[in-house]
Design an enzyme around this catalytic site. Structure first.
Site, PDB file in Angstrom:
ATOM      1  N   ASN A 204     -63.711  22.564   8.787  1.00 24.53           N
ATOM      2  CA  ASN A 204     -64.932  22.378   7.977  1.00 24.53           C
ATOM      3  C   ASN A 204     -65.316  20.917   7.775  1.00 24.53           C
ATOM      4  O   ASN A 204     -66.383  20.640   7.217  1.00 24.53           O
ATOM      5  CB  ASN A 204     -64.819  23.112   6.626  1.00 24.53           C
ATOM      6  CG  ASN A 204     -64.531  24.590   6.809  1.00 24.53           C
ATOM      7  OD1 ASN A 204     -65.233  25.251   7.569  1.00 24.53           O
ATOM      8  ND2 ASN A 204     -63.496  25.107   6.179  1.00 24.53           N
TER       9      ASN A 204
ATOM     10  N   TYR B 288     -67.973  15.832  -1.347  1.00 27.05           N
ATOM     11  CA  TYR B 288     -67.559  15.069  -0.163  1.00 27.05           C
ATOM     12  C   TYR B 288     -68.515  13.950   0.234  1.00 27.05           C
ATOM     13  O   TYR B 288     -68.263  13.248   1.210  1.00 27.05           O
ATOM     14  CB  TYR B 288     -67.369  16.028   1.019  1.00 27.05           C
ATOM     15  CG  TYR B 288     -66.303  17.081   0.762  1.00 27.05           C
ATOM     16  CD1 TYR B 288     -64.972  16.713   0.588  1.00 27.05           C
ATOM     17  CD2 TYR B 288     -66.629  18.428   0.656  1.00 27.05           C
ATOM     18  CE1 TYR B 288     -63.991  17.661   0.332  1.00 27.05           C
ATOM     19  CE2 TYR B 288     -65.656  19.394   0.399  1.00 27.05           C
ATOM     20  CZ  TYR B 288     -64.344  19.002   0.235  1.00 27.05           C
ATOM     21  OH  TYR B 288     -63.374  19.935  -0.022  1.00 27.05           O
TER      22      TYR B 288
ATOM     23  N   HIS C 288     -52.907  23.165   2.345  1.00 24.58           N
ATOM     24  CA  HIS C 288     -52.364  23.957   1.253  1.00 24.58           C
ATOM     25  C   HIS C 288     -51.481  25.120   1.693  1.00 24.58           C
ATOM     26  O   HIS C 288     -50.809  25.716   0.855  1.00 24.58           O
ATOM     27  CB  HIS C 288     -53.523  24.458   0.385  1.00 24.58           C
ATOM     28  CG  HIS C 288     -54.511  23.372   0.047  1.00 24.58           C
ATOM     29  ND1 HIS C 288     -54.131  22.231  -0.647  1.00 24.58           N
ATOM     30  CD2 HIS C 288     -55.836  23.204   0.342  1.00 24.58           C
ATOM     31  CE1 HIS C 288     -55.194  21.430  -0.781  1.00 24.58           C
ATOM     32  NE2 HIS C 288     -56.230  22.001  -0.185  1.00 24.58           N
TER      33      HIS C 288
ATOM     34  N   ASP D 163     -44.690  21.440  10.135  1.00 17.75           N
ATOM     35  CA  ASP D 163     -43.596  21.240  11.095  1.00 17.75           C
ATOM     36  C   ASP D 163     -44.013  20.281  12.207  1.00 17.75           C
ATOM     37  O   ASP D 163     -43.213  19.458  12.665  1.00 17.75           O
ATOM     38  CB  ASP D 163     -43.154  22.584  11.674  1.00 17.75           C
ATOM     39  CG  ASP D 163     -42.353  23.417  10.666  1.00 17.75           C
ATOM     40  OD1 ASP D 163     -41.972  22.872   9.601  1.00 17.75           O
ATOM     41  OD2 ASP D 163     -42.109  24.602  10.951  1.00 17.75           O
TER      42      ASP D 163
ATOM     43  N   GLU E  35     -51.406  11.166   5.247  1.00 15.36           N
ATOM     44  CA  GLU E  35     -52.259  12.286   4.823  1.00 15.36           C
ATOM     45  C   GLU E  35     -53.376  11.732   3.951  1.00 15.36           C
ATOM     46  O   GLU E  35     -53.109  10.963   3.019  1.00 15.36           O
ATOM     47  CB  GLU E  35     -51.423  13.287   4.026  1.00 15.36           C
ATOM     48  CG  GLU E  35     -52.226  14.447   3.452  1.00 15.36           C
ATOM     49  CD  GLU E  35     -51.373  15.337   2.520  1.00 15.36           C
ATOM     50  OE1 GLU E  35     -50.124  15.246   2.566  1.00 15.36           O
ATOM     51  OE2 GLU E  35     -51.982  16.091   1.749  1.00 15.36           O
TER      52      GLU E  35
ATOM     53  N   ILE F  38     -60.612  13.225   1.053  1.00 11.35           N
ATOM     54  CA  ILE F  38     -61.822  12.589   0.528  1.00 11.35           C
ATOM     55  C   ILE F  38     -61.874  12.774  -0.987  1.00 11.35           C
ATOM     56  O   ILE F  38     -62.111  11.830  -1.738  1.00 11.35           O
ATOM     57  CB  ILE F  38     -63.057  13.203   1.209  1.00 11.35           C
ATOM     58  CG1 ILE F  38     -63.005  12.937   2.723  1.00 11.35           C
ATOM     59  CG2 ILE F  38     -64.347  12.655   0.594  1.00 11.35           C
ATOM     60  CD1 ILE F  38     -63.952  13.799   3.539  1.00 11.35           C
ATOM     61  N   SER F  39     -61.672  14.015  -1.407  1.00  9.35           N
ATOM     62  CA  SER F  39     -61.653  14.324  -2.840  1.00  9.35           C
ATOM     63  C   SER F  39     -60.220  14.144  -3.373  1.00  9.35           C
ATOM     64  O   SER F  39     -59.293  13.861  -2.596  1.00  9.35           O
ATOM     65  CB  SER F  39     -62.106  15.772  -3.062  1.00  9.35           C
ATOM     66  OG  SER F  39     -61.151  16.675  -2.526  1.00  9.35           O
TER      67      SER F  39
ATOM     68  N   ARG G 126     -55.444  23.988  -4.643  1.00  8.18           N
ATOM     69  CA  ARG G 126     -55.473  22.702  -3.934  1.00  8.18           C
ATOM     70  C   ARG G 126     -54.403  21.734  -4.441  1.00  8.18           C
ATOM     71  O   ARG G 126     -54.246  20.635  -3.899  1.00  8.18           O
ATOM     72  CB  ARG G 126     -56.852  22.049  -4.069  1.00  8.18           C
ATOM     73  CG  ARG G 126     -57.973  22.831  -3.442  1.00  8.18           C
ATOM     74  CD  ARG G 126     -59.285  22.057  -3.474  1.00  8.18           C
ATOM     75  NE  ARG G 126     -60.416  22.953  -3.385  1.00  8.18           N
ATOM     76  CZ  ARG G 126     -60.931  23.433  -2.250  1.00  8.18           C
ATOM     77  NH1 ARG G 126     -60.417  23.080  -1.090  1.00  8.18           N
ATOM     78  NH2 ARG G 126     -61.965  24.254  -2.258  1.00  8.18           N
TER      79      ARG G 126
HETATM   80  C1  DQA Z   1     -59.999  17.966   1.572  1.00  4.78           C
HETATM   81  C2  DQA Z   1     -59.500  18.757   0.348  1.00  4.78           C
HETATM   82  C3  DQA Z   1     -59.100  20.170   0.740  1.00  4.78           C
HETATM   83  O1  DQA Z   1     -58.681  20.883  -0.408  1.00  4.78           O
HETATM   84  C4  DQA Z   1     -60.284  20.903   1.339  1.00  4.78           C
HETATM   85  O2  DQA Z   1     -59.881  22.172   1.795  1.00  4.78           O
HETATM   86  C5  DQA Z   1     -60.965  20.149   2.418  1.00  4.78           C
HETATM   87  C6  DQA Z   1     -61.124  18.698   2.274  1.00  4.78           C
HETATM   88  C7  DQA Z   1     -60.520  16.575   1.187  1.00  4.78           C
HETATM   89  O3  DQA Z   1     -60.690  15.755   2.091  1.00  4.78           O
HETATM   90  O4  DQA Z   1     -60.809  16.313   0.009  1.00  4.78           O
HETATM   91  O5  DQA Z   1     -61.486  20.710   3.375  1.00  4.78           O
HETATM   92  O6  DQA Z   1     -58.908  17.799   2.463  1.00  4.78           O
END
Ligand code: DQA
Length: 144
Positions: free
Chosen positions: A11, A23, A79, A86, A100, A103-104, A113
């Protein structure tokens, strides 16, 4: 270090129009431009996005085989994907950085989350700074 892989999960190809209140309104092309400017010729930015867990895993294998540092936004896979965890562990156990990013700030959102199955095998985690989460991750890789 020739390049940095910037891998984006499901997404995130819809950034720009997807939930702009969460976002922002910039898309992946803008993100690429930001990172290329930050890299300033020191490394190549290889930014990719997929909705496919298997493809994301294959890109992590590629990172291992080419010893390429990774900035990973696993999106919703964060999540629950033990398979992605792995594969991420293969990267860091090979001594290759994997940061890792989000954005949020997932911890300030829905309860599901709050868990990341990736963080435990990542070199570091940066969340909540918008596209700057990626920029800070790149800076960390360049500084290492
Ligand atoms: C995300 C946070 C995740 O919970 C969410 O499913 C995303 C974007 C973020 O970049 O804030 O698709 O990874």
């Amino acid at each position: 270090m020739a390049s940095v892989l910037v891998l984006n999960g499901p997404n995130l190809g819809r950034l720009g129009s997807r939930e702009p209140d969460v976002y922002g309104s910039q898309d992946l092309d803008s993100l690429r431009e930001l990172l290329v400017a930050t890299a300033d010729g020191r490394v190549e930015i290889d930014l990719r996005q997929t909705n496919d867990e298997a493809e994301l895993i294959s890109w992590l294998y590629e990172a291992v085989d080419t010893a390429t540092p990774v900035i990973l936004n696993p999106a919703a896979f964060t999540h629950y994907s033990y398979a992605l965890r792995d594969a991420a562990a293969l990267v860091t156990k090979a001594g290759i950085p994997l940061i890792e990013v989000h954005i949020s700030n997932p911890h300030a959102r829905e309860t599901f989350r709050h868990t990341s199955v990736i963080s435990g095998v990542a070199s570091g985690v940066i969340a909540g700074f918008g596209f700057s989460s990626y920029r800070l991750a790149l800076q960390g890789i360049l500084d290492a």
